[in-house]
Design an enzyme around this catalytic site. Structure first.
Site, PDB file in Angstrom:
ATOM      1  N   ASP A 158      45.799  43.844  49.084  1.00  0.00           N
ATOM      2  CA  ASP A 158      44.567  43.793  48.307  1.00  0.00           C
ATOM      3  C   ASP A 158      43.705  44.938  48.828  1.00  0.00           C
ATOM      4  O   ASP A 158      43.913  45.441  49.946  1.00  0.00           O
ATOM      5  CB  ASP A 158      43.857  42.439  48.438  1.00  0.00           C
ATOM      6  CG  ASP A 158      42.835  42.235  47.314  1.00  0.00           C
ATOM      7  OD1 ASP A 158      42.475  43.238  46.636  1.00  0.00           O
ATOM      8  OD2 ASP A 158      42.381  41.106  47.101  1.00  0.00           O
TER       9      ASP A 158
HETATM   10  C1  BGC Z   1      40.299  42.098  44.416  1.00  0.00           C
HETATM   11  C2  BGC Z   1      41.584  42.321  43.626  1.00  0.00           C
HETATM   12  C3  BGC Z   1      41.476  43.588  42.840  1.00  0.00           C
HETATM   13  C4  BGC Z   1      41.196  44.733  43.778  1.00  0.00           C
HETATM   14  C5  BGC Z   1      41.052  46.071  43.093  1.00  0.00           C
HETATM   15  C6  BGC Z   1      39.939  43.319  45.238  1.00  0.00           C
HETATM   16  O1  BGC Z   1      38.677  43.178  45.802  1.00  0.00           O
HETATM   17  O2  BGC Z   1      40.452  40.982  45.270  1.00  0.00           O
HETATM   18  O3  BGC Z   1      41.823  41.218  42.783  1.00  0.00           O
HETATM   19  O4  BGC Z   1      42.644  43.816  42.107  1.00  0.00           O
HETATM   20  O5  BGC Z   1      39.983  44.481  44.472  1.00  0.00           O
HETATM   21  O6  BGC Z   1      39.871  46.118  42.365  1.00  0.00           O
END
Ligand code: BGC
Length: 746
Positions: free
Chosen positions: A228
């Site tokens: 993530d």
């Molecule tokens: C979120 C993800 C997301 C990623 C990119 C993270 O903070 O938890 O779900 O895909 O950011 O934006």
């Protein structure tokens, strides 16, 4: 591109390390001298969020169709519809030059308060897993990679970057991992995103058991694991644990750590090579569609968003058949509440889409039923607060209209990534509007725009009809009108329990945790599993949803009355539309054990299907069950286990509206190991086709013959494999046993 392994051979150590982190916030590294292109990853699950300034993390994004959020889509219980929406998402991604779409989000809804529940499907791993698998299939059929997230036990936003989810293994296997396992085995996604949180003390981004032993070795996942955004703690430990790609990039310090770790021998270069191979394999897969992406038909996608939104809506209550409204009887309607003019249709955070257009209920009403006289009043302040003058004007309009439709929900900013809700309250201005309108207008309909349960106890008894419109994307206002006026017969069912109040909910004492730890004290009793076991009456149960027609269930037929551990059972149920309108019914199949050595849910969803029926029409719905559908996970035996005995097969219109049932007997216990190793019993090895073959090849023939000749109840079969060395009179030492295990893994 050349074959991946050849490329890996030609890359320098520094290039390989650099490939393991992004080049920018959304792109992977390219290596021009070898013709390795960079690929683009982009949010998000229900629409594309491609920043206008390409490499910025946030900021405005380019317009894209905002489809219903996962919480709404799940209420459709419609695999085919989910597949179709995902195909449209894929088309938009391809047209925008995006190779990996960061979704679906499949985390379980442990509590109604999780800020991101609107991005997730359900409280049930079977329902969420089936729908997410359809999403992955649909998306990947366009050549765009799905990225199943957030792996794993990411069920709250409070302390999301650090919190330690303390979850026992049985609960993980049956609930929190089960949903991922279903998607991975069924739809073979090309990538998975690990979560921010810790799981039982270890960050998911460096959790070897999770990322390698379970995900790859046990489930056979062969794709890429990406972090993530910002989830990496210890890059080298992460790489060793199975985390391939760090995002966002660039991350020069971590690249240097990888190089250093290989140079000093702390990290085997083969581990780095494998990660690079997986990255390049994905690059190759998603850059191979050679035909140019066709342009997106924005209007067609909007129409799909409207059809999908209508299919997601759940008719919670409809006393006296007030709905559908009939223009010839309901000649004047008061549309009340700011959300009638500006629907809330998505939540906040990284999934937020800049819609291509929006359609409110107010606009749509005038188009669909111009003969009805409409008066619109805002009713409450935009922030949801009370305002005496706005309220009075709305109530006055309600009093003189034939019917009042009150649009309420959770305003912008309440449901979002990054934080959780504190309670389930609707804004006080919304509650006041419903209560005051209901006092003067007996024909009051409430339309709810929310991505997770809200308190309704204070008013639900005072209104005859409630339509859950959810956060259903950019066409949700128009879709609500389609349902209210009967152009679409509602067919959605709740994908989560709607409790009466927060104190009733399963994780009440164990959310959001204390001192950095959140203990999943309710164990496997999440959602309806809890309400059933405690015999607590929720406001609206899991699976509930009404239609403008009625359905009769039965007869129910089982292909057999007993089942062995290797056999399957066909369940056939006839459903008939007994009303006057065409409609669709979601038929739900639950299984419940009559006896168990451990605490088990009363029943669990193991099948569902959505059938379309004309008035008077009957159809059979077929399900296939195996002994595995009767099982629970036993961590001590590291196996899915089902005890012999009776199991109820329950088929119904909701988890609390079982219409027909039958019983099947499991004649012999099931014992299905998740993974064979030294600790697994000889029985598990002998009953596993590949395991048995590996033993036959490795053991001295005399010993194998002796084992094979034993009845399954023999004490020899109870021994863990490693203890066989005691019986082999020196023919089989510990290293030979390790070789058998290694041979099985290939
Ligand atoms: C979120 C993800 C997301 C990623 C990119 C993270 O903070 O938890 O779900 O895909 O950011 O934006």
């Amino acid at each position: 591109m050349q074959p991946v392994q050849e490329l890996v051979r030609q890359l320098t150590l520094e290039e390989k390390a650099a490939l393991c982190s992004g080049a920018t916030a959304w792109r992977t590294e390219a290596v021009e001298r070898l013709g390795i292109p960079s690929i683009v990853l982009s949010d998000g699950p229900h629409g594309l969020r491609r920043p206008v300034r390409e490499d910025e993390l946030g900021g405005p994004s380019v317009p894209a169709t905002c489809f219903p959020t996962a919480s709404a889509m799940a209420c459709s219980w419609d695999r085919q519809l989910v597949r179709e929406v995902a195909q449209a998402l894929g088309a938009e991604a391809r047209a925008a030059g995006v190779h990996v779409l960061l979704g679906p989000g499949v985390n379980m809804k442990r509590t109604p308060l999780c800020g991101r529940n609107f991005e997730y499907f359900s409280e049930d791993p079977y329902l969420a897993g089936e729908l997410a698998a359809a999403y992955v299939e649909g998306l990947q059929s366009t050549g765009v990679s799905a990225c199943v997230k957030h792996f794993a036990a990411n069920n709250q936003e409070t302390d999301r970057m650090t919190v330690d989810a303390v979850v026992d293994e049985r609960t993980l296997r049956e609930i929190y991992l089960a949903v991922f396992e279903r998607v991975i085995r069924k739809a073979r996604p090309w990538s998975v995103m690990c979560s921010y949180n810790r799981l039982n003390g270890v960050y998911a981004s460096q959790h070897r058991w999770l990322l390698t032993e379970v995900l790859r070795e046990a489930w056979g996942f062969d794709g890429l694991v990406v972090s993530d955004w910002g989830a990496v703690e210890d890059r080298v430990a992460g790489l060793a644990a199975g985390l391939d790609l760090e995002m966002p990039g660039p991350s020069p310090a971590n690249d240097a750590r990888i190089v250093e770790a290989v140079r000093t021998g702390q990290l085997d270069e083969a581990v780095l090579d494998r990660a690079v191979e997986r990255i390049l394999t994905l690059v190759q897969k998603v850059t191979s569609p050679s035909n140019p992406a066709p342009p997106v038909d924005v209007d067609a996608h909007h129409r799909l968003a409207r059809r999908a939104a209508a299919a997601c809506m759940v008719l919670l209550k409809n006393e006296g058949a007030l709905l559908p409204l009939q223009p010839d009887r309901h000649r004047s309607v008061a549309l009340l509440g700011g959300m009638a003019a500006a629907p809330q249709f998505q939540g906040g955070g990284s999934s937020r889409v800049n819609p291509t257009r929006t359609e409110s209920a107010l606009e749509a009403w005038r188009e669909v039923a111009p003969e009805v006289s409409v008066s619109y009043h805002q009713g409450y302040r935009q922030d949801g607060g009370r305002d005496a003058a706005l309220l009075r004007a709305a109530v006055d309009a309600a009093r003189v209209a034939d019917v009042a439709v009150v649009f309420v929900g959770l305003p912008d900013g309440v449901e979002s990534e990054g934080y959780d809700r504190k309670d389930m309250a609707l804004p006080e201005g919304h509650v006041a509007l419903i209560r005051e309108v209901a006092r003067v207008q007996p024909r009051t309909v409430v339309v709810l725009h929310n991505g997770a349960p809200v308190d309704m106890a204070g008013w639900v008894g005072q209104v005859p009809a409630v339509l859950l419109a959810g956060l259903a994307g950019q066409a949700s206002g128009a879709a609500a009108v389609d349902v209210l006026l009967g152009r679409v017969n509602p067919s959605g069912k709740l994908a989560e329990t709607y409790p009466t109040r927060l104190e009733q909910t399963p994780a009440f004492f164990d959310f959001p945790g204390e001192g950095g730890h959140v203990r999943y004290g309710e164990r496997v009793f999440i959602g309806y599993r809890y309400y059933d076991a405690r015999d607590v009456e929720p406001l609206f149960p899991f699976g509930h949803g009404l239609s403008y027609t009625t359905f009769a269930y039965g007869p129910l037929a089982l292909s057999r009355s007993t089942i062995g551990p290797d056999e399957s059972l066909d369940v056939t149920l006839w459903v008939r539309n007994t009303g006057e309108r065409a409609g669709q019914e979601v038929v739900q199949l639950y299984v419940g054990p009559r006896q168990a050595r451990v605490a088990r849910p009363v029943k669990e969803l193991k099948g569902f299907d959505k059938v379309a029926l004309a008035p008077g029409e009957s159809r059979p719905v077929r399900f296939v069950l195996t002994a595995l559908d009767l099982a629970y996970y036993d961590p001590a035996r590291r196996a899915w286990v089902a005890e012999p005995g009776l199991y109820d097969i329950l088929v119904g219109a909701s988890s609390r509206d079982i219409r027909v049932q039958a019983t099947v007997e499991l004649t012999q216990g099931l014992h299905a190991e998740t993974r064979l190793d030294e600790e697994s019993t000889v029985r598990a090895w002998m009953q596993h086709p590949a395991g048995r073959l590996a033993l036959e090849r490795a053991l001295p023939p005399e010993l194998f013959g002796r084992l094979a000749g034993q009845p399954p109840t023999s004490f020899l079969w109870e021994l863990p494999l490693k203890k066989l060395s005691l019986l082999s009179q020196g023919a089989l030492d510990e290293s030979a046993i390790r070789r058998v295990v290694a041979a099985l893994r290939g």
